[in-house]
Design an enzyme around this catalytic site. Sequence first.
Site, PDB file in Angstrom:
ATOM      1  CG  ASP A   8      -1.700   1.212   1.366  1.00 45.14           C
ATOM      2  OD1 ASP A   8      -1.834   2.062   0.370  1.00 45.14           O
ATOM      3  OD2 ASP A   8      -2.185   1.375   2.602  1.00 45.14           O
ATOM      4  CD  GLU A  10      -3.509   7.627   0.511  1.00 46.53           C
ATOM      5  OE1 GLU A  10      -4.842   7.216   0.778  1.00 46.53           O
ATOM      6  OE2 GLU A  10      -2.828   7.069   1.207  1.00 46.53           O
TER       7      GLU A  10
END
Length: 350
Positions: free
Chosen positions: A188, A222
């Site tokens: 991720d 992010e």
Amino acid sequence: MTYQWNSKETIGLLGELTGIPSPSGYTMEIMKKIEKMMDSWNVDYTTTHKGGVIATIKGENDDRHRLLTAHVDTLGAMVKEIKPSGRLKLSLVGGFKFNAIEGENCLIHMASGKTVSGTILLHQTTVHVYKDAGTAERNADNMEVRIDEKAFSEDAVRELGIEVGDFVSFDPRFTATESGFVKSRHLDDKASTALLLQIVKHFSSAAEKLPYTTHFYISNNEEIGYGGNSNIPAQTEEYIAVDMGAIGDGQSSDEYTVSICAKDSSGPYHYGLTRHLVDLAKKNDIDYKLDIYPYYGSDASAAISAGYDVKHALFGPGIEASHSYERTHTDSLKASAALLYAYVMSPLVS
């Protein structure tokens, strides 16, 4: 020539990306890597003031645009305090728990550019000494970094060059198995970044042309909530976050298909664009799962929150044990790559 996904090349690139420390707020090295790749492919790009890279490939229609994003920033930590013992207290960067990094090797990134290695441990680790070794709460007060230097005081640690505010990155322990599994920290979202970069490379030299001008946004904030929420070209109509699918009890996503997100903690994704992705998967015989992620947000939802008038959606490979020692399978990467290609070659949603 149509796009041919290359498993070996993708896994190799993913290994490179995970090997570059890039906790949110300390992504300079990996962004330089991204810029060099764009330069080598002769792809036009801009670098934002925040450090993100937006690559642009012109399509047959240059009036209507679409944008896809993936992020290279990861979970990490910062030095919160240097203890009298010479051990370090941490402040976490990103949404994860201390138990996810217990026993992990790490690097402390000093202002000089040098690093010191260490291990993240519970203070009461030694079972022969501490009665509560198994029951003590794994929190900021009990967890610490044991550095690999002969420095047993606050002053000695500072003499090494370590200071409060230094970033701490975690050993990714990247492993690709013969059975097709990929295990590593920071899949991720470096898995999706590798897939997006492969698409950029393909269209930088392929004879086929994209139907619409397409922007590929590699974001770097992010994990802390504001990666791809700015610098979106005005002509952009559709915004796709290529990010991980969350796996667990009650979830549809798995490690072998592409996960399409219908809703996360920010609310539903754009219905028409989400159905378009599902239809593309069905039409192209791409194995997919439709899912809802209850504790999740993305750069696409951040862009909506920032006020951008775009249709937004999200899909990506299924990632087991997210925000810990993660795992996926090449089947999921292949399915995600196939949906990526099918999407960028498809018409815009009316």
